[in-house]
Design a protein around this motif. Structure first.
Motif, PDB file in Angstrom:
ATOM      1  N   VAL A  26       0.860  -1.177   0.000  1.00 31.06           N
ATOM      2  CA  VAL A  26       0.000   0.000   0.000  1.00 31.06           C
ATOM      3  C   VAL A  26       0.902   1.234   0.000  1.00 31.06           C
ATOM      4  O   VAL A  26       1.797   1.365   0.843  1.00 31.06           O
ATOM      5  CB  VAL A  26      -0.926   0.021   1.232  1.00 31.06           C
ATOM      6  N   GLU A  28       1.119   5.369   0.239  1.00 33.99           N
ATOM      7  CA  GLU A  28       0.391   6.539   0.721  1.00 33.99           C
ATOM      8  C   GLU A  28       1.287   7.772   0.656  1.00 33.99           C
ATOM      9  O   GLU A  28       2.495   7.689   0.919  1.00 33.99           O
ATOM     10  CB  GLU A  28      -0.091   6.323   2.159  1.00 33.99           C
ATOM     11  N   ARG A  69      -0.216   0.373  11.941  1.00 33.89           N
ATOM     12  CA  ARG A  69      -0.125  -0.893  11.222  1.00 33.89           C
ATOM     13  C   ARG A  69       0.828  -1.885  11.890  1.00 33.89           C
ATOM     14  O   ARG A  69       0.965  -3.030  11.421  1.00 33.89           O
ATOM     15  CB  ARG A  69       0.358  -0.645   9.784  1.00 33.89           C
ATOM     16  N   ARG A 351      -6.662 -10.499   4.650  1.00 37.18           N
ATOM     17  CA  ARG A 351      -5.846  -9.288   4.765  1.00 37.18           C
ATOM     18  C   ARG A 351      -5.729  -8.538   3.444  1.00 37.18           C
ATOM     19  O   ARG A 351      -4.836  -7.708   3.271  1.00 37.18           O
ATOM     20  CB  ARG A 351      -4.442  -9.648   5.280  1.00 37.18           C
ATOM     21  N   THR A 352      -6.603  -8.836   2.506  1.00 42.35           N
ATOM     22  CA  THR A 352      -6.646  -8.104   1.241  1.00 42.35           C
ATOM     23  C   THR A 352      -8.081  -7.678   0.977  1.00 42.35           C
ATOM     24  O   THR A 352      -9.032  -8.271   1.489  1.00 42.35           O
ATOM     25  CB  THR A 352      -6.151  -8.978   0.066  1.00 42.35           C
ATOM     26  N   ASP A 353      -8.223  -6.623   0.176  1.00 41.63           N
ATOM     27  CA  ASP A 353      -9.542  -6.085  -0.175  1.00 41.63           C
ATOM     28  C   ASP A 353     -10.352  -5.655   1.038  1.00 41.63           C
ATOM     29  O   ASP A 353     -11.575  -5.794   1.070  1.00 41.63           O
ATOM     30  CB  ASP A 353     -10.344  -7.103  -0.999  1.00 41.63           C
ATOM     31  N   VAL A 354      -9.662  -5.177   2.068  1.00 41.84           N
ATOM     32  CA  VAL A 354     -10.315  -4.587   3.230  1.00 41.84           C
ATOM     33  C   VAL A 354      -9.671  -3.225   3.464  1.00 41.84           C
ATOM     34  O   VAL A 354      -8.550  -2.969   3.004  1.00 41.84           O
ATOM     35  CB  VAL A 354     -10.195  -5.481   4.483  1.00 41.84           C
ATOM     36  N   PRO A 355     -10.364  -2.305   4.153  1.00 44.42           N
ATOM     37  CA  PRO A 355      -9.830  -0.945   4.320  1.00 44.42           C
ATOM     38  C   PRO A 355      -8.400  -0.944   4.875  1.00 44.42           C
ATOM     39  O   PRO A 355      -8.082  -1.655   5.822  1.00 44.42           O
ATOM     40  CB  PRO A 355     -10.814  -0.315   5.307  1.00 44.42           C
ATOM     41  N   GLY A 356      -7.561  -0.142   4.233  1.00 42.54           N
ATOM     42  CA  GLY A 356      -6.182  -0.004   4.668  1.00 42.54           C
ATOM     43  C   GLY A 356      -5.255  -1.100   4.197  1.00 42.54           C
ATOM     44  O   GLY A 356      -4.053  -1.056   4.451  1.00 42.54           O
ATOM     45  N   ARG A 357      -5.815  -2.094   3.506  1.00 40.34           N
ATOM     46  CA  ARG A 357      -5.014  -3.209   3.024  1.00 40.34           C
ATOM     47  C   ARG A 357      -4.926  -3.166   1.501  1.00 40.34           C
ATOM     48  O   ARG A 357      -5.714  -2.492   0.842  1.00 40.34           O
ATOM     49  CB  ARG A 357      -5.643  -4.535   3.471  1.00 40.34           C
ATOM     50  N   PRO A 359      -5.232  -4.315  -2.473  1.00 39.15           N
ATOM     51  CA  PRO A 359      -6.241  -5.052  -3.236  1.00 39.15           C
ATOM     52  C   PRO A 359      -5.795  -6.490  -3.458  1.00 39.15           C
ATOM     53  O   PRO A 359      -4.605  -6.797  -3.425  1.00 39.15           O
ATOM     54  CB  PRO A 359      -6.315  -4.277  -4.554  1.00 39.15           C
TER      55      PRO A 359
END
Length: 419
Positions: A26, A28, A69, A351-357, A359
């Motif tokens: 990710v 940012e 995190r 742990r993928t396709d969830v907020p903050g993680r 895609p």
């Protein structure tokens, strides 16, 4: 270009969002800083000019982001950066780490190195000796380092659309004794990850090959100190700057695995395909239907026998499969997504396709032009999409129990099944 122009290009890229980043990462942006979150760790990279910035506040913001995190962070500060940044990092609890020279070598006249199939001696591309992939892994991962980018990390990063992971090995009597690795990305540098030997002859042989590869046409960029630095200078590199690392870890233990990552063909993807070929009698031929021996238990659905309009069938199908994988797999278990003759990935569905993680990598369950698979490492459950038969095979008791009713509602009754 001369060295000054190459270095100016390097400086221009600092603090910018990369055009490509690895699966499972990710990225940012926070003012002059770009953060990369790998799940297991993170990095912070700042723009070269931070005039007028509240440096203490910038550092504090990064610490809060990585603490949220649970990721330890590495932050590189170059010798020509403002001294204020290093001071603020130290004041905030960052520990100064290694200091290295940043070295650049321009491309050499284009010449594709000649490699024979299955060579026995000398420096060669690992892809010429695929049978030595496991041996190369053992040698590279077991080397003491420290490396600019550890071998396992660079393999996990994988390749971009415009680049590749470059691996050279030294063979003695057909056995790998030393390894060197680099990443040829779409940015205008080939980034050297590491060498298991700092011997000047080995370093020069490897870097000359990388500099001569016509498809790259990128300068090499290395970070090194001690005898490796001296070997690189002897090999034709020029020192452009110095860089020091600063490290900080929040309380608690970080995750031990990335949420998702690329499957290296030599080390991961190829061996998994070999097992699938053998266990499922896979025959990848457009006219061969079915292409596998259906496992027990399994059910097979025709993707277009329902005779009704489904506005977004691939998305609906994938949603059903993903819900089932969450139910049928164990916590921290990875799913492998395979695409025949293309890059594959592993990912943790929790742990993928969830907020903050990151895609979820891959292209889903619907076989859009090629064989697509989701499966566990032990092959006990999964899905197999056949693009020409237009079918989806689902196997494994837990996965079938979780999604059979939903698939039947979407696609109609199975056309084949084995109990």
């Amino acid at each position: 270009m001369d060295m000054g122009e190459w270095w100016a290009m390097h400086e221009e890229l600092r603090g910018r969002v990369p055009a490509w980043h690895p699966a499972g990462v990710v990225v940012e942006v926070d003012g002059p800083v770009v953060r990369r979150h790998y799940g297991t760790h993170g990095t912070a990279e700042h723009a070269p000019h931070m005039a007028g910035t509240d440096t203490a506040a910038v550092v504090r913001n990064q610490q809060e982001a990585f603490a949220e995190r649970g990721e330890p962070v590495e932050w590189k500060v170059y010798g020509h950066d403002s001294p204020d940044l290093a001071q603020q990092l130290t004041a905030a609890g960052f520990t100064p780490g290694w200091e290295r020279s940043v070295l650049i070598a321009a491309p050499l006249p284009s010449e594709q190195p000649t490699d024979v199939t299955e060579p026995r001696e000398g420096v060669h591309d690992l892809y010429r000796v695929r049978s030595q992939a496991e041996r190369a892994w053992e040698v590279a991962v077991g080397s003491p380092g420290p490396h600019a980018a550890p071998y396992a990390e660079m393999i996990a990063d994988g390749s971009s659309d415009e680049g590749d992971v470059l691996i050279e090995v030294l063979l003695e009597a057909g056995i790998v004794t030393e390894v060197a690795w680099a990443h040829g990305d779409e940015i205008p540098f080939t980034l050297i990850g590491g060498f298991t030997s700092e011997d000047a002859n080995f370093v020069k042989a490897v870097t000359d090959r990388w500099r001569q590869k016509s498809w790259l046409n990128h300068p090499l960029l290395a970070e090194a100190d001690g005898s490796l630095r001296e070997s690189l200078l002897e090999a034709g590199f020029t020192e452009a700057a110095t860089v020091r690392s600063y490290h900080w870890s929040p309380p608690g233990s970080p995750e031990s695995t990335r949420p998702a990552q690329f499957l290296d063909w030599l080390h991961d993807d190829g061996p998994l395909w070999d097992r699938f070929y053998a266990d499922f009698d896979f025959k990848p031929i457009t006219t061969y239907r079915p292409a596998i021996t259906d496992p027990v238990p399994s059910a097979v659905w025709n993707l277009h026998s329902h005779h009704r309009i489904v506005p977004d069938l691939p998305a609906e199908l994938d949603a059903i499969v993903q819900r089932g994988l969450l139910v049928a797999t164990e916590p921290r278990e990875f799913i492998h997504w395979l695409d025949w003759n293309h890059d594959g990935y592993r990912y943790d569905p929790r742990r993928t396709d969830v907020p903050g993680r990151p895609p979820r990598p891959g292209k889903g369950a619907y076989p859009n032009g090629d064989y697509y698979l989701h499966l566990t490492a032990d092959l006990r459950l999964g899905t197999f999409g056949h693009p020409w038969e237009q079918t989806l095979t689902v196997w494994g008791p837990k996965l079938l129990a979780a999604i059979e009713a939903d698939l039947t509602e979407l696609l109609g009754k199975p056309i084949r099944r084995r109990e």
